[in-house]
Design an enzyme around this catalytic site. Structure first.
Site, PDB file in Angstrom:
ATOM      1  N   CYS A 188     -11.492   3.120  -0.315  1.00  0.00           N
ATOM      2  CA  CYS A 188     -10.148   3.532   0.100  1.00  0.00           C
ATOM      3  C   CYS A 188      -9.875   2.824   1.419  1.00  0.00           C
ATOM      4  O   CYS A 188     -10.735   2.806   2.304  1.00  0.00           O
ATOM      5  CB  CYS A 188     -10.079   5.045   0.279  1.00  0.00           C
ATOM      6  SG  CYS A 188      -8.531   5.629   1.020  1.00  0.00           S
TER       7      CYS A 188
ATOM      8  N   CYS B 142      -4.357  -1.244  -1.872  1.00  0.00           N
ATOM      9  CA  CYS B 142      -4.519   0.197  -2.059  1.00  0.00           C
ATOM     10  C   CYS B 142      -5.481   0.362  -3.225  1.00  0.00           C
ATOM     11  O   CYS B 142      -5.237  -0.177  -4.310  1.00  0.00           O
ATOM     12  CB  CYS B 142      -3.160   0.816  -2.385  1.00  0.00           C
ATOM     13  SG  CYS B 142      -3.244   2.513  -2.984  1.00  0.00           S
TER      14      CYS B 142
ATOM     15  N   TYR C  15      -0.923   8.133  -2.537  1.00  0.00           N
ATOM     16  CA  TYR C  15      -1.057   7.893  -3.975  1.00  0.00           C
ATOM     17  C   TYR C  15      -2.325   8.550  -4.542  1.00  0.00           C
ATOM     18  O   TYR C  15      -2.395   8.839  -5.732  1.00  0.00           O
ATOM     19  CB  TYR C  15      -1.158   6.385  -4.252  1.00  0.00           C
ATOM     20  CG  TYR C  15       0.124   5.597  -4.119  1.00  0.00           C
ATOM     21  CD1 TYR C  15       1.333   6.193  -3.751  1.00  0.00           C
ATOM     22  CD2 TYR C  15       0.121   4.223  -4.378  1.00  0.00           C
ATOM     23  CE1 TYR C  15       2.497   5.441  -3.639  1.00  0.00           C
ATOM     24  CE2 TYR C  15       1.286   3.464  -4.270  1.00  0.00           C
ATOM     25  CZ  TYR C  15       2.468   4.071  -3.897  1.00  0.00           C
ATOM     26  OH  TYR C  15       3.614   3.318  -3.797  1.00  0.00           O
TER      27      TYR C  15
ATOM     28  N   GLU D 219      -5.488   9.562   9.161  1.00  0.00           N
ATOM     29  CA  GLU D 219      -4.083   9.492   9.595  1.00  0.00           C
ATOM     30  C   GLU D 219      -3.850  10.337  10.843  1.00  0.00           C
ATOM     31  O   GLU D 219      -3.023  10.001  11.688  1.00  0.00           O
ATOM     32  CB  GLU D 219      -3.156   9.937   8.466  1.00  0.00           C
ATOM     33  CG  GLU D 219      -3.260   9.019   7.259  1.00  0.00           C
ATOM     34  CD  GLU D 219      -1.918   8.601   6.685  1.00  0.00           C
ATOM     35  OE1 GLU D 219      -0.918   9.262   6.950  1.00  0.00           O
ATOM     36  OE2 GLU D 219      -1.897   7.590   5.955  1.00  0.00           O
TER      37      GLU D 219
ATOM     38  N   ASP E 248       0.873  -1.173   0.000  1.00  0.00           N
ATOM     39  CA  ASP E 248       0.000   0.000   0.000  1.00  0.00           C
ATOM     40  C   ASP E 248       0.913   1.226   0.000  1.00  0.00           C
ATOM     41  O   ASP E 248       2.111   1.112   0.240  1.00  0.00           O
ATOM     42  CB  ASP E 248      -0.877   0.005   1.264  1.00  0.00           C
ATOM     43  CG  ASP E 248      -1.749   1.254   1.364  1.00  0.00           C
ATOM     44  OD1 ASP E 248      -2.322   1.659   0.332  1.00  0.00           O
ATOM     45  OD2 ASP E 248      -1.846   1.834   2.462  1.00  0.00           O
TER      46      ASP E 248
END
Lengths: 272, 272
Positions: B188, B76, B45, B155, B13
């Site tokens: 995702c 991913c 990405y 994140e 990923d």
């Protein structure tokens, strides 16, 4: 003569953020040609390690040096924070980062001697602003905070409304501006796009400092001292280089530069 | 024999997101060893072009192939959307992406035949989910939306409270779920961390589909069909590779894997 008076100014950033610095350079030094490199294939730098950011910064600098540049501006706070010594060692031209000019500007602005700095996790963790502010004024009290969501908000164009206001309240509350902090350094080139909402959240007693103008001023001083400034109006050139395909850079970049970009060329950097 | 029954499962990923897929694989196939690569030096990405994501994906795959792996899981969505044909061409082992399993799971779940997909700008622009859903059920009505801020929110660990709720309301309103859409694909690998808030915003009549479990199931089928599954309990190995320094990966990754990571080794990928 290569890298002499008639050469261009090289500017790099991880992506579009540094265009706010380029804009200040174009305003302050309108006779100078510029070559801007946005490392859009590896953006962002602010959440990556100093080791990786240094490696990418050296690759950017070498690519720009292939152009005829007489000075390099590191228009990225994270790269300025961690890679400046390596860049100065490897390049035979002046290298100017955004942190020392920003710190000196903040030292001039503050009346209370208490300054807060916001930036990416990489910039804040490096301690570079803390060190530069102490050099500018040894008795300075410095508070810092990393604000990782400000970059994606600025890139998404969400610079007004409830979401950026709530995010700003969350980052800028809880002690950052306690006491009589009167100056807030926008320690990331993306943050000027959020300055209205940041100013609204911190209130009128806090002055925001954006290092773009201070950096352009320092560049002008360096060029003058080294007898490298262009003195006569000649046609200026504006080159834009990117490491990913140009479409998104051109679209988002126009917001940062405050005007449409003339086009960008994709290049490959060979980095580990 | 290299790449045979006793080899490991390779998983890559852009960063930590794929750990949600790795977790599903560890649950479904507890006898299998795994090697996970997070390309943390180039993350994310989802906002980069198909060309650049394909180049990075090939570099990841070749690095994993140096290990003894018998199958590659592209954990991913963006890489699965744009790089799967190139990966299948270059590797002599089965390559499994997350999009087809996710689309097939959504086709099984929907009662109304109307499905919405959310993902990164790269995944949505590729049209890969739209195509896979049409293959799974030709009469399917598909709505899509890119939600770029969900990745930095996950994140940052801001998965509850006002900020993610407001962001979710902004992305998931205005037509995405109009009519009688009854299924929302989390396109995702970061989004499962936001599933509580997404479910609260879309309401109970919409079922969320996370492709991690479907991908692990497809991997199990492929291993069985090719006679590649480990049949007897032997000690399993868990390797974690990253391209940036490991600290942040270990810290954030534990949230995604749902358990502490045993450590990660930094490797260099030579990519343009």
């Amino acid at each position: 003569m290569r890298h002499g008076r008639h050469a261009a100014i090289g500017v790099f950033d991880s992506g579009v953020g540094g265009l706010t610095v380029l804009k200040a350079i174009m305003d302050r030094l309108p006779l100078e040609s510029t070559v801007y490199l946005g490392d859009t294939a590896r953006v962002p730098y602010g959440t990556k390690s100093g080791e990786v950011v240094t490696r990418y910064s050296l690759a950017n600098a070498h690519a720009l040096f292939e152009y005829d540049i007489k000075a390099l501006v590191v228009a990225c706070n994270t790269a300025s924070a961690v890679a400046l010594p390596a860049l100065e060692r490897e390049l035979p031209i002046p290298v100017i980062g955004v942190i020392i000019p920003g710190a000196e500007a903040a030292a001039k602005v503050t009346r209370t001697g208490k300054v807060a700095v916001i930036g990416t996790p990489g910039t804040i963790a490096s301690g570079a602003y803390q060190a530069a502010l102490k050099v500018a004024a040894p008795s300075m009290e410095v508070h810092t905070r990393a604000c990782p969501l400000f970059v994606p908000l600025a890139e998404e164009g969400w610079t007004e409304g409830d979401v950026p206001r709530l995010v700003a309240e969350k980052y800028l509350g809880a002690g950052l501006l306690d006491g009589d902090v009167d100056t807030l350094v926008l320690g990331c080139t993306h943050y000027p796009l959020l300055s209205s909402i940041i100013q609204a959240v911190v209130g009128p007693r806090v002055t925001l400092v954006d290092s773009a103008i201070a950096t352009a001023e320092r560049l002008a001083t360096v060029l003058r001292e080294r007898d490298l400034e262009r003195l006569e109006p000649t046609p200026v050139e504006r080159h834009y280089l990117v490491t990913d395909t140009p479409a998104r850079f051109l679209e988002v970049g126009a917001r940062f530069l405050g005007q449409p970009l003339s086009g960008a060329r994709q290049i490959d950097l060979h980095v580990k």
